[in-house]
Design an enzyme around this catalytic site. Sequence first.
Site, PDB file in Angstrom:
ATOM      1  N   LYS A  80     -82.205 101.651 -11.601  1.00 27.63           N
ATOM      2  CA  LYS A  80     -82.177 103.021 -11.070  1.00 27.63           C
ATOM      3  C   LYS A  80     -83.442 103.769 -11.479  1.00 27.63           C
ATOM      4  O   LYS A  80     -83.976 103.553 -12.573  1.00 27.63           O
ATOM      5  CB  LYS A  80     -80.929 103.732 -11.585  1.00 27.63           C
ATOM      6  CG  LYS A  80     -80.664 105.101 -10.950  1.00 27.63           C
ATOM      7  CD  LYS A  80     -79.350 105.674 -11.456  1.00 27.63           C
ATOM      8  CE  LYS A  80     -79.089 107.052 -10.871  1.00 27.63           C
ATOM      9  NZ  LYS A  80     -77.797 107.620 -11.354  1.00 27.63           N
ATOM     10  N   SER A 155     -74.706 109.549  -8.007  1.00 27.69           N
ATOM     11  CA  SER A 155     -76.134 109.539  -7.729  1.00 27.69           C
ATOM     12  C   SER A 155     -76.745 108.147  -7.702  1.00 27.69           C
ATOM     13  O   SER A 155     -77.885 107.964  -7.287  1.00 27.69           O
ATOM     14  CB  SER A 155     -76.860 110.365  -8.799  1.00 27.69           C
ATOM     15  OG  SER A 155     -76.695 109.782 -10.091  1.00 27.69           O
ATOM     16  N   SER A 179     -71.262 108.925 -11.391  1.00 27.89           N
ATOM     17  CA  SER A 179     -72.385 108.434 -10.589  1.00 27.89           C
ATOM     18  C   SER A 179     -72.537 106.925 -10.533  1.00 27.89           C
ATOM     19  O   SER A 179     -73.377 106.421  -9.802  1.00 27.89           O
ATOM     20  CB  SER A 179     -73.696 109.051 -11.093  1.00 27.89           C
ATOM     21  OG  SER A 179     -73.755 110.408 -10.741  1.00 27.89           O
TER      22      SER A 179
END
Length: 492
Positions: A80, A155, A179
């Site tokens: 990420k 996210s 997330s």
Amino acid sequence: MTERLTVQRCRELLARREVSARELTQHFLARIERLEPRLHCFIEWDAADALAQADAADAALKDGVTHDRRPLLGVPVGIKDNIAVRGQALRCASRILGDFRSPYDATVVERLRAAGAILLGRLNMDEFAMGSSTENSAFGPTRNPWDPDRTPGGSSGGSAAAVAAGECPAALGSDTGGSIRQPAAFCGCVGLKPTYGRVSRYGLVAFASSLDQIGPLATTVEDAALLLKVIAGHDPRDATSLPDPVPDYTAPTEPDLRGVRLGLPREYFGSGLAPEVEQSVRKAIEHLRGLGAEILEVSLPHTPHALATYHVIATAEASANLARFDGIRYGLRVEGQDPIELYERTRGRGFGPEVKRRIILGTFVLSSGYYDAYYLRAQKVRTLIRRDFLEAFTRVDALVAPVTPTVAFRLGEKISDPLQMYLTDVFTLSCNLAGICGLSIPCGWTASPCLPIGLQLLGPPLGEHTLLRVARAYQLTTDWHRRQPPLATDGF
């Protein structure tokens, strides 16, 4: 349908020399090149660097290094965009960091490298992890592999979508209010949010420091367990890192849940829960009962206050953490006639609307005259929410609930209504407030359109082994995890 390349399957192929690490990496790079125009899971990737890592893995395999010594040797993993990788861009899907490149590795990245993993590239996300749809990325939204007109969640939407689409067998995400678990549910993969402090946050760009936690996304429970085993453990560079030893999360278990008590929190089955989601979750609970688990109803009475509590605490911490992005030391710099104008122009142009909204709200709740009314009160309610969970765990070993009220929604459907967007995390954010562990696993699909539904397991602090045991038992006796999006079935 072609074989799905899980982490475990990659290890088997590499160990038997049926494929080289270079060939495996080339396979995933080819999928990225083919699918990225439609999905946009990655912000960037460096094929030459990935292949160089693969060649080093092949050399180690040739020298007799085994997966017992380096458990991810030759296995590609996505990262990420808010986790630091030395020499790579670290933008948090924001404009304000410009072309900043990280001078060091996060602890989790160091541990992945030590385990032999191949780092494929940077995965898309909501800007600074603030969002539930990956639509807040400055680099454009990621699309759900099951329906490219829908969100993959957020996210960590890029991480979940990349795993579901077969662009990488596993990925790292971060979870501040759901997330990891919410996008895992939307994309039909496994997502694990560890106990706060179980995994080092050193090298994770902070959103809300008392809530953030790094965790794995993968196609199977076994893969998630292996990644957790690699990245977990004490780190003296993180003051909140727990000193407790790391158990062997990968130890095999049988699909027998006799003696396991699972709690059904009544507050998670109220209004707003889509009928198909509730039906699938309840069927999964009955399946767990059939495996021997005892199901008990429990109450988490302060749950109705969790959403407001979370958004006071998270925005307050975000306001403080993001103050460092000012155009002075690194990243975007928009000149002004004086420092105040430089700050205003840099932050005005560098941050997106959702990040600005949360900074403003967080600054307000911390301001003179409002601190006690909002932030201090929220911290007191947070204590009550944690007590609810700890009380429940005196009666049960884990909790079972939906991950989200609905399945993946259409891109653009909620982006202009922040409250509706925030409500998508209503079942996940209490876990972060309490500092406990949580896991999402596929438990069904809607009829039309065909979209994944997630089952959430919540455990006590350092209760990951219990969650993995229950999730493994469920996975061993169902086949939801075997389903693949249509665009992911042509491959190796």
